[in-house]
Design an enzyme around this catalytic site. Structure first.
Site, short mmCIF file in Angstrom:
data_model
loop_
_atom_site.label_atom_id
_atom_site.label_comp_id
_atom_site.label_asym_id
_atom_site.label_seq_id
_atom_site.Cartn_x
_atom_site.Cartn_y
_atom_site.Cartn_z
N GLU A 1 8.25 -24.53 73.19
CA GLU A 1 8.00 -23.72 72.46
C GLU A 1 9.72 -23.11 71.89
O GLU A 1 10.58 -23.79 72.33
CB GLU A 1 8.52 -23.20 73.61
CG GLU A 1 6.79 -23.60 74.62
CD GLU A 1 7.01 -22.85 76.00
OE1 GLU A 1 7.73 -21.55 75.96
OE2 GLU A 1 6.46 -23.04 77.38
N GLU B 1 4.95 -12.72 74.01
CA GLU B 1 4.56 -12.65 75.65
C GLU B 1 5.52 -11.94 76.31
O GLU B 1 6.43 -11.71 75.66
CB GLU B 1 4.72 -14.25 75.86
CG GLU B 1 5.28 -14.29 77.73
CD GLU B 1 5.12 -15.64 78.14
OE1 GLU B 1 5.59 -15.92 79.22
OE2 GLU B 1 5.63 -16.83 77.60
#
Length: 414
Positions: free
Chosen positions: A218, A329
């Protein structure tokens, strides 16, 4: 008279006993505090490597220039005898070598510490971990790690279970067989409701089972008061090979990612930031798998290759990724029984459009022929669209792109 003496003696003994208990409790607390402090200091000695040079950043960070061969990555048992790769094998497309990552007004993104110096050749910039950083975590063991799985396969989510975890997304995703991904995202400074919440925008490279052995790479930007001690927007990376259970961490806070670049501090503050109805600033991130050696490389900005995740860290990602996700997120702790007001992206819903909402543009994947191309069958997902939403679009200038984000709690998201 004898009775008075007995009572007096009993009271004296009671006082002495009470004082002894208090002293024992205080001593035990001092010992406990001391033991934790020793544990923290040992951790700091492990993660903070001896610098060649240190630079004080305007935001309060200390950037240590650490020799490449002394960086935290090489504490990993799989990397003890690893030979550092200084140049990746490029993917086929020529545009990969000089990608466009400038802002909408063509002013380049930089990091705040650059104003006070630079790291010499042969070193990498590492944000120094401070005692107070570790103490903010629930334990030394959990510092720099995600406490539970933050990425869940979109078409297999149990919403009730997922909302208990508190992680909420607004993402676009593609499923298939992939060897990398690329996108340009604008950079914001979302407001965070509670210090133990965060807001981020990133690319996920995923493989394996979401329940047990997920491999994930990520990278993107985030605002995380608990991790950094402030509300600055920062470049970050993360990896795991076991669904966030024991392996991996943010940035260089554990062994794993090998950095080769001496200009960019992973975990460092990003500047400037996009303004609502004003100038927009964005970053381009590319992650791709070296077809010869299997390492996963990361490039940031105008041709800056930051480093790589060695293939030996992973199981499923040694072959390929099965899913790519792009988007935002947040953590929703719902501390007062209501949805958090932590913003995702700019804090605006996607229908607000350019200069108001957050975007990902020029979304691409790396295919089996080592080429960059637009993903087929791009899908979207959001747990609560009334809180955070995502809308995909496509045109000639921005290719496949989407707007995403939201304010969190609002009249339609109580």
């Amino acid at each position: 008279m004898v009775g008075v003496k007995l009572v007096f003696g009993f009271l004296v003994l009671l006082c002495l006993f009470t004082e002894a208990r208090l002293c024992y409790a205080a001593g035990r607390n001092r010992f406990s505090g001391s033991r934790k402090e020793v544990e923290v200091l040992k951790h700091l000695n492990r993660v903070n490597k001896r610098p060649v040079k240190s630079i004080k950043s305007p935001d309060g960070d200390i950037i240590d220039c650490v020799r490449i061969s002394h960086q935290p990555a090489f504490d990993h048992p799989f990397l003890k005898n690893h030979t550092i790769k200084l140049m990746p094998n490029w993917i086929t497309n020529d545009d990969i070598k000089v990608p466009s990552s400038s802002s909408e007004n063509n002013e380049a993104i930089t990091q705040l510490w650059h104003s006070n110096g630079k790291c010499p050749t042969g070193t990498i910039p590492v944000r120094r971990t401070k005692k107070e950083d570790v103490l903010r975590a629930s334990s030394v063991k959990t510092y720099g790690k995600k406490s539970f799985s933050a990425s869940v396969k979109p078409n297999s989510i149990d919403p009730d279970m997922f909302n208990q975890n508190g992680h909420q997304h607004a993402i676009a995703y593609a499923q298939g067989q992939f060897y990398g991904a690329k996108a340009t995202m604008n950079v914001w400074k979302p407001k965070i409701d509670q210090s133990n919440e965060f807001s981020l925008s990133q690319i996920w490279i995923l493989g394996g089972s979401f329940a047990s052995d997920l491999n994930s790479i990520e990278a993107g930007w985030q605002v995380s008061p608990d991790l950094y001690g402030d509300n600055n927007t920062r470049l970050f990376i993360y990896w795991t090979s076991d669904a966030y259970e024991a392996t991996g961490c943010y940035n260089l806070l554990c062994s794993g990612f090998i950095q080769i670049n001496n200009e960019i501090a992973i975990g460092g503050s990003i500047s400037p930031i996009s303004q609502f109805h004003g100038s927009q600033y964005d970053i381009t991130i590319l992650i791709w798998k070296d077809p010869e050696e299997g390492n996963w490389w990361m490039q940031f900005g105008n041709g800056k290759v930051l480093g790589y995740w060695p293939a030996t860290l992973f199981s499923h990602l040694t072959r390929s990724a099965s899913m790519i996700e792009w988007g935002g997120e947040v953590i929703n702790t719902a501390s007062d029984g209501r949805h958090t007001t932590t913003q995702m992206g700019s804090g605006q819903f996607p229908e607000q459009g350019f200069s108001k909402a957050s975007y990902f543009k020029n979304i691409q994947i790396v295919d089996e022929s080592n080429n960059l191309r637009a993903p087929k069958d791009l899908e979207t997902f959001s747990e609560q669209p009334n809180c955070y939403d995502v809308q995909t679009r496509s045109n000639r200038n921005w290719g496949t792109h989407f707007y995403y984000g939201g304010p969190g709690r609002n009249p339609k998201c109580p």
